[in-house]
Design a protein around this motif. Structure first.
Motif, short mmCIF file in Angstrom:
data_model
loop_
_atom_site.label_atom_id
_atom_site.label_comp_id
_atom_site.label_asym_id
_atom_site.label_seq_id
_atom_site.Cartn_x
_atom_site.Cartn_y
_atom_site.Cartn_z
N ASN A 90 0.90 -1.19 0.00
CA ASN A 90 -0.11 -0.04 0.07
C ASN A 90 1.09 1.27 -0.06
OD1 ASN A 90 -2.57 -1.43 0.06
ND2 ASN A 90 -2.25 -1.78 2.26
N GLY A 91 0.51 2.09 -0.94
CA GLY A 91 1.27 3.39 -1.15
C GLY A 91 0.89 4.43 0.10
N ILE A 92 1.63 5.23 0.11
CA ILE A 92 1.14 6.50 1.09
C ILE A 92 -0.15 7.32 0.49
CG2 ILE A 92 2.01 8.76 1.90
CD1 ILE A 92 4.75 7.53 1.73
N SER A 93 -0.22 7.20 -0.78
CA SER A 93 -1.38 7.69 -1.39
C SER A 93 -2.61 7.08 -1.34
CB SER A 93 -1.04 8.07 -3.03
OG SER A 93 -0.86 6.70 -3.64
N GLY A 94 -2.64 5.80 -1.01
CA GLY A 94 -3.61 4.95 -1.00
C GLY A 94 -3.64 3.57 -1.92
N LYS A 123 -2.75 0.76 -4.34
CA LYS A 123 -2.06 -0.34 -4.14
C LYS A 123 -1.26 -0.84 -5.22
CE LYS A 123 -5.69 -1.92 -1.20
NZ LYS A 123 -6.84 -2.70 -1.04
N ASP A 137 5.99 6.56 -3.88
CA ASP A 137 4.64 6.31 -3.18
C ASP A 137 4.89 5.11 -2.13
OD1 ASP A 137 2.13 6.70 -2.63
OD2 ASP A 137 1.21 5.22 -3.68
N THR A 138 5.58 4.09 -2.23
CA THR A 138 5.71 3.01 -1.28
C THR A 138 6.94 2.90 -0.34
OG1 THR A 138 7.23 1.71 -2.67
CG2 THR A 138 5.04 1.21 -3.09
N ARG A 139 7.90 4.01 -0.45
CA ARG A 139 8.95 4.19 0.46
C ARG A 139 9.78 2.79 0.96
NH1 ARG A 139 7.60 9.58 3.74
NH2 ARG A 139 7.14 10.86 2.01
N THR A 140 9.73 1.94 -0.17
CA THR A 140 10.23 0.69 0.09
C THR A 140 11.27 0.25 -1.00
OG1 THR A 140 8.06 -0.41 0.76
CG2 THR A 140 9.62 -1.94 -0.12
N THR A 187 5.87 4.78 -8.16
CA THR A 187 5.96 3.60 -7.37
C THR A 187 7.05 3.57 -6.23
OG1 THR A 187 4.91 2.14 -8.97
CG2 THR A 187 5.81 1.02 -7.26
#
Length: 134
Positions: free
Chosen positions: A29-33, A35, A73-76, A70
């Motif tokens: 799940n991204g920070i933006s909501g 997926k 947004d995911t910070r992964t 991506t």
């Protein structure tokens, strides 16, 4: 993509044998909501860290904006494994800390054989999960 599928299965097996949790078609799940789906999401239950892994035959400059969005947004952490990547795309991916491994081809970072890159791929995944820099 057949060789990449075979490579993916061997990497999954090796990581699971080392105690890592591997989710095929993993969802983050991204920070933006939004997926985001990845070919693999690898988790280290001991450290609580995770890494998104994408496999592709070819990555061109047109694909980069989706990858960048991506990543942000995911910070992964994100590892991209591809058979071919445009030079401009490599430079941009490096700037946003997307580790890119190229399996053979003109700008090969591993070798001309997908199979011979397995140990390097495993090493990169494990080091990133430990928080080590390349």
């Amino acid at each position: 993509m057949k060789n990449l599928e075979s490579l993916k299965e061997r990497i999954i097996k090796a990581l699971e044998e080392k105690g890592f949790r591997v989710i095929r078609r993993g969802l983050i799940n991204g920070i933006s909501g939004v997926k985001h789906f990845f070919d693999l999401v690898v988790e280290d239950p001991r450290r609580g860290s995770r890494l998104a892994v994408s496999l592709s035959d070819k990555v061109s400059f047109e694909h980069i904006f989706s990858i960048l969005a991506t990543r942000m947004d995911t910070r992964t952490g994100h590892l991209l494994i591809a058979k071919e990547v445009d030079r401009e795309a490599i430079e941009l991916l490096q700037k946003v800390n997307v580790t890119t491994l190229i399996l053979g081809g003109k700008f090969s970072l591993i070798s001309n054989s997908i199979e011979s890159g397995e140990e390097l791929i495993l090493d990169v995944i494990i080091r990133q999960l430990k928080g080590e820099k390349e």
